[in-house]
Design a protein around this motif. Structure first.
Motif, PDB file in Angstrom:
ATOM      1  N   TRP A 224       0.813  -1.206   0.000  1.00 44.16           N
ATOM      2  CA  TRP A 224       0.000   0.000   0.000  1.00 44.16           C
ATOM      3  C   TRP A 224       0.849   1.260   0.000  1.00 44.16           C
ATOM      4  CZ3 TRP A 224      -4.817  -0.333  -1.416  1.00 44.16           C
ATOM      5  CH2 TRP A 224      -5.482  -1.546  -1.254  1.00 44.16           C
ATOM      6  N   PHE A 225       2.066   1.180   0.578  1.00 41.12           N
ATOM      7  CA  PHE A 225       2.900   2.388   0.576  1.00 41.12           C
ATOM      8  C   PHE A 225       4.062   2.299  -0.413  1.00 41.12           C
ATOM      9  CE2 PHE A 225       4.796  -0.055   4.185  1.00 41.12           C
ATOM     10  CZ  PHE A 225       6.109  -0.145   3.727  1.00 41.12           C
ATOM     11  N   ALA A 226       4.183   1.183  -1.140  1.00 34.51           N
ATOM     12  CA  ALA A 226       5.280   1.038  -2.101  1.00 34.51           C
ATOM     13  C   ALA A 226       5.296   2.151  -3.153  1.00 34.51           C
ATOM     14  CB  ALA A 226       5.214  -0.340  -2.774  1.00 34.51           C
ATOM     15  N   PRO A 227       4.142   2.558  -3.742  1.00 30.64           N
ATOM     16  CA  PRO A 227       4.202   3.646  -4.723  1.00 30.64           C
ATOM     17  C   PRO A 227       4.743   4.953  -4.134  1.00 30.64           C
ATOM     18  CG  PRO A 227       2.124   2.471  -4.903  1.00 30.64           C
ATOM     19  CD  PRO A 227       2.789   1.971  -3.658  1.00 30.64           C
ATOM     20  N   VAL A 228       4.423   5.219  -2.861  1.00 27.28           N
ATOM     21  CA  VAL A 228       4.926   6.436  -2.214  1.00 27.28           C
ATOM     22  C   VAL A 228       6.437   6.351  -2.034  1.00 27.28           C
ATOM     23  CG1 VAL A 228       4.816   7.863  -0.133  1.00 27.28           C
ATOM     24  CG2 VAL A 228       2.733   6.796  -1.031  1.00 27.28           C
ATOM     25  N   VAL A 229       6.923   5.198  -1.571  1.00 27.17           N
ATOM     26  CA  VAL A 229       8.364   4.999  -1.393  1.00 27.17           C
ATOM     27  C   VAL A 229       9.075   5.124  -2.735  1.00 27.17           C
ATOM     28  CG1 VAL A 229      10.137   3.331  -0.716  1.00 27.17           C
ATOM     29  CG2 VAL A 229       8.055   3.562   0.648  1.00 27.17           C
ATOM     30  N   ASP A 230       8.472   4.565  -3.781  1.00 24.64           N
ATOM     31  CA  ASP A 230       9.068   4.630  -5.120  1.00 24.64           C
ATOM     32  C   ASP A 230       9.234   6.075  -5.572  1.00 24.64           C
ATOM     33  OD1 ASP A 230      10.081   3.773  -7.520  1.00 24.64           O
ATOM     34  OD2 ASP A 230       8.132   3.365  -8.415  1.00 24.64           O
ATOM     35  N   ARG A 231       8.184   6.887  -5.381  1.00 25.42           N
ATOM     36  CA  ARG A 231       8.289   8.302  -5.776  1.00 25.42           C
ATOM     37  C   ARG A 231       9.311   9.042  -4.926  1.00 25.42           C
ATOM     38  NH1 ARG A 231       2.631   7.742  -6.028  1.00 25.42           N
ATOM     39  NH2 ARG A 231       2.396   8.744  -3.996  1.00 25.42           N
ATOM     40  N   TRP A 232       9.377   8.708  -3.655  1.00 23.75           N
ATOM     41  CA  TRP A 232      10.275   9.407  -2.732  1.00 23.75           C
ATOM     42  C   TRP A 232      11.747   9.088  -3.024  1.00 23.75           C
ATOM     43  CZ3 TRP A 232      11.988   7.411   2.576  1.00 23.75           C
ATOM     44  CH2 TRP A 232      12.702   8.403   3.251  1.00 23.75           C
ATOM     45  N   LEU A 233      12.060   7.807  -3.277  1.00 21.17           N
ATOM     46  CA  LEU A 233      13.450   7.405  -3.496  1.00 21.17           C
ATOM     47  C   LEU A 233      13.890   7.537  -4.952  1.00 21.17           C
ATOM     48  CD1 LEU A 233      13.631   4.237  -1.204  1.00 21.17           C
ATOM     49  CD2 LEU A 233      14.566   6.511  -0.745  1.00 21.17           C
ATOM     50  N   GLY A 234      12.929   7.576  -5.875  1.00 23.10           N
ATOM     51  CA  GLY A 234      13.282   7.767  -7.279  1.00 23.10           C
ATOM     52  C   GLY A 234      14.195   6.677  -7.811  1.00 23.10           C
ATOM     53  N   ARG A 235      15.321   7.076  -8.413  1.00 21.71           N
ATOM     54  CA  ARG A 235      16.212   6.116  -9.069  1.00 21.71           C
ATOM     55  C   ARG A 235      16.856   5.140  -8.093  1.00 21.71           C
ATOM     56  NH1 ARG A 235      21.899   8.143  -9.819  1.00 21.71           N
ATOM     57  NH2 ARG A 235      21.775   7.185 -11.874  1.00 21.71           N
ATOM     58  N   TRP A 236      16.826   5.448  -6.789  1.00 19.48           N
ATOM     59  CA  TRP A 236      17.443   4.567  -5.794  1.00 19.48           C
ATOM     60  C   TRP A 236      16.458   3.560  -5.198  1.00 19.48           C
ATOM     61  CZ3 TRP A 236      22.452   3.817  -4.774  1.00 19.48           C
ATOM     62  CH2 TRP A 236      23.360   4.786  -5.207  1.00 19.48           C
ATOM     63  N   SER A 237      15.198   3.608  -5.598  1.00 18.31           N
ATOM     64  CA  SER A 237      14.185   2.799  -4.908  1.00 18.31           C
ATOM     65  C   SER A 237      14.444   1.296  -5.033  1.00 18.31           C
ATOM     66  CB  SER A 237      12.787   3.148  -5.423  1.00 18.31           C
ATOM     67  OG  SER A 237      12.696   2.951  -6.814  1.00 18.31           O
ATOM     68  N   MET A 238      14.850   0.824  -6.216  1.00 17.09           N
ATOM     69  CA  MET A 238      15.109  -0.600  -6.382  1.00 17.09           C
ATOM     70  C   MET A 238      16.328  -1.040  -5.580  1.00 17.09           C
ATOM     71  SD  MET A 238      14.532  -2.632 -10.010  1.00 17.09           S
ATOM     72  CE  MET A 238      15.166  -1.275 -10.916  1.00 17.09           C
ATOM     73  N   ALA A 239      17.342  -0.190  -5.531  1.00 19.39           N
ATOM     74  CA  ALA A 239      18.555  -0.509  -4.775  1.00 19.39           C
ATOM     75  C   ALA A 239      18.263  -0.593  -3.279  1.00 19.39           C
ATOM     76  CB  ALA A 239      19.629   0.539  -5.050  1.00 19.39           C
ATOM     77  N   VAL A 240      17.504   0.362  -2.772  1.00 22.61           N
ATOM     78  CA  VAL A 240      17.181   0.380  -1.339  1.00 22.61           C
ATOM     79  C   VAL A 240      16.321  -0.823  -0.969  1.00 22.61           C
ATOM     80  CG1 VAL A 240      15.950   1.640   0.466  1.00 22.61           C
ATOM     81  CG2 VAL A 240      17.447   2.869  -1.115  1.00 22.61           C
ATOM     82  N   SER A 241      15.369  -1.170  -1.824  1.00 22.98           N
ATOM     83  CA  SER A 241      14.506  -2.317  -1.520  1.00 22.98           C
ATOM     84  C   SER A 241      15.302  -3.625  -1.515  1.00 22.98           C
ATOM     85  CB  SER A 241      13.354  -2.401  -2.523  1.00 22.98           C
ATOM     86  OG  SER A 241      13.818  -2.715  -3.823  1.00 22.98           O
ATOM     87  N   ALA A 242      16.299  -3.741  -2.391  1.00 21.84           N
ATOM     88  CA  ALA A 242      17.147  -4.940  -2.411  1.00 21.84           C
ATOM     89  C   ALA A 242      17.986  -5.040  -1.135  1.00 21.84           C
ATOM     90  CB  ALA A 242      18.047  -4.938  -3.643  1.00 21.84           C
ATOM     91  N   LEU A 243      18.491  -3.906  -0.667  1.00 24.93           N
ATOM     92  CA  LEU A 243      19.225  -3.908   0.596  1.00 24.93           C
ATOM     93  C   LEU A 243      18.325  -4.303   1.755  1.00 24.93           C
ATOM     94  CD1 LEU A 243      21.468  -0.706   0.322  1.00 24.93           C
ATOM     95  CD2 LEU A 243      22.235  -3.084   0.374  1.00 24.93           C
ATOM     96  N   ALA A 244      17.096  -3.798   1.763  1.00 23.35           N
ATOM     97  CA  ALA A 244      16.143  -4.184   2.804  1.00 23.35           C
ATOM     98  C   ALA A 244      15.870  -5.683   2.754  1.00 23.35           C
ATOM     99  CB  ALA A 244      14.840  -3.399   2.632  1.00 23.35           C
ATOM    100  N   LEU A 245      15.807  -6.241   1.549  1.00 23.11           N
ATOM    101  CA  LEU A 245      15.593  -7.674   1.381  1.00 23.11           C
ATOM    102  C   LEU A 245      16.752  -8.467   1.989  1.00 23.11           C
ATOM    103  CD1 LEU A 245      13.571  -9.611  -0.248  1.00 23.11           C
ATOM    104  CD2 LEU A 245      15.380  -9.657  -1.973  1.00 23.11           C
ATOM    105  N   ALA A 246      17.980  -8.017   1.730  1.00 25.81           N
ATOM    106  CA  ALA A 246      19.155  -8.707   2.247  1.00 25.81           C
ATOM    107  C   ALA A 246      19.177  -8.711   3.774  1.00 25.81           C
ATOM    108  CB  ALA A 246      20.418  -8.049   1.701  1.00 25.81           C
ATOM    109  N   VAL A 247      18.804  -7.589   4.367  1.00 27.14           N
ATOM    110  CA  VAL A 247      18.774  -7.500   5.829  1.00 27.14           C
ATOM    111  C   VAL A 247      17.656  -8.371   6.403  1.00 27.14           C
ATOM    112  CG1 VAL A 247      18.388  -5.952   7.788  1.00 27.14           C
ATOM    113  CG2 VAL A 247      19.813  -5.203   5.864  1.00 27.14           C
TER     114      VAL A 247
END
Length: 377
Positions: A61-84
């Motif tokens: 539900w909040f993924a689109p907001v995070v995507d707009r907020w992080l922009g080009r870094w959103s996929m990278a940040v989500s992958a790091l969150a996955l690793a943790v």
């Protein structure tokens, strides 16, 4: 368009798909060990896996907001969150701790999934080419590699915490390659409300596909080891076969989807998946079960990606990420509700009966496809 060309055009999200596949393939092969560690029966373990569904429902539900907020870094940040997040199920030993660990994995997986599917949908709109199956094929191939390698690691007594830590290091090394700008949208006339009819229909298609896939991913190793008497490596071949044939199906579906309508592909794929599920139900030995899992994988492989591709094409560009996230809410809730349902059916009637229920579930795709055709899909 060849698979290699499709992957070359979408190589950044394809890497995210591969990372997600590696994690879930490894997790699937570790399921018998993780289940034993927390001391849970089939029904309780299925309930604990609902932690992932809760995490997915929250994040999407909040993924689109995070995507707009992080922009080009959103996929990278989500992958790091996955690793943790995946470091947690490798070290917890209590049912409560496992539930919370799976909740964290669901949060990170949902965020990664919405963003990478939205990026592929953006690229499809920009290029006018079908790319979704090739990217989901990357997930499946990586899933198979992760499951097989983890099966070997289990035979060598490698613990889950160590393996997930190694995967986290790999993600850290690759994270800069996951930067990608979202598509710019300047259409201010786009309506603010989603076409919920399309979202619900496509979401139901994805729901059934991912429920069926999840049933095999989570319970296939246990079915081979417990019902059919296989060892740890033989058990890991169940999810490995699924991942390999899903990769073949999705890479092949990349070509097929350019020649046939999406709904026609879904219909034929459904019948193939049902046939494979029946083989799993009647299998007397692991070899027949592997054939069934493989046939299921070929059929199921294209259904979920085509459901997501359909919603991405049928809604306005400005609403694409939101529509995909809402569709994914429905789809991925099924992805992790299925293991829970399988757990309860297995507890009462055995895993053969649980897989028979999957065959009946797949048949529900048929009326959904005809409903989508009426809407011009």
């Amino acid at each position: 368009m060849s698979v290699l060309n499709a992957l070359r055009l979408s190589h950044i999200p394809a890497l995210a798909f591969a990372i997600l596949g590696l994690y879930w393939g490894s997790f699937a092969a570790f399921v018998p060990l993780l289940k034993e560690r927390v001391g849970a029966g089939d029904a309780l373990f299925g309930l604990l896996l609902l932690g992932t569904a809760c995490g997915l429902a929250t994040t999407m539900w909040f993924a689109p907001v995070v995507d707009r907020w992080l922009g080009r870094w959103s996929m990278a940040v989500s992958a790091l969150a996955l690793a943790v997040a995946f470091l947690l199920p490798g070290v917890v030993t209590s049912p409560t701790g496992f539930f919370l660990a799976m909740f964290a994995c669901g949060l990170a997986s949902g965020l990664t999934d919405v963003i990478m599917n939205a990026r592929v949908s953006d690229l499809e709109a920009q290029s006018g080419r079908s790319l979704m199956n090739a990217n989901h094929g990357s997930f499946s191939l990586a899933y198979a590699v992760g499951a097989f390698a983890t099966g070997l690691a289990r035979e060598a007594a490698v613990q889950p915490g160590l393996l997930f830590a190694v995967l986290a290091l790999g993600v850290l090394l690759l994270v800069r390659r996951l930067r990608m700008e979202p598509a710019a949208t300047s259409d201010d006339t786009t309506p603010a409300s989603l076409p919920w009819g399309i979202v619900i229909l496509c979401g139901a298609v994805v729901l059934i596909a991912f429920m069926s896939e999840a049933a095999v991913e989570t319970w296939s190793a246990l079915h081979v080891e417990r019902t059919l008497g296989g060892g740890a490596a033989e058990g890991a071949l169940g999810p490995t076969m699924l991942g390999l044939t899903m990769a073949v199906g999705r890479f092949g579906g990349q070509a097929v989807s350019e020649r046939l309508s999406d709904t026609s592909v879904i219909l034929w794929a459904t019948m193939l998946a049902v046939a494979g599920t029946v083989l799993v139900v009647i299998a007397p030995v692991p070899l027949v079960a592997y054939l069934g899992f493989g046939t299921m994988g070929l059929g199921i492989s294209v259904i979920g990606p085509l459901g997501l591709a359909l919603v991405g094409r049928l809604v306005p560009a400005k609403l694409r990420t939101v529509a995909i996230s809402r569709t994914a809410v429905l789809g991925f809730l099924g992805f992790f509700a299925a293991p829970t349902i399988m757990g309860f059916v297995s507890e009462g009637y055995g895993l053969r009966a649980a897989f028979a229920a999957v065959a009946l579930l797949l048949l529900l795709l048929l009326p959904l496809v005809f409903a989508l055709r009426k809407r011009g899909a």
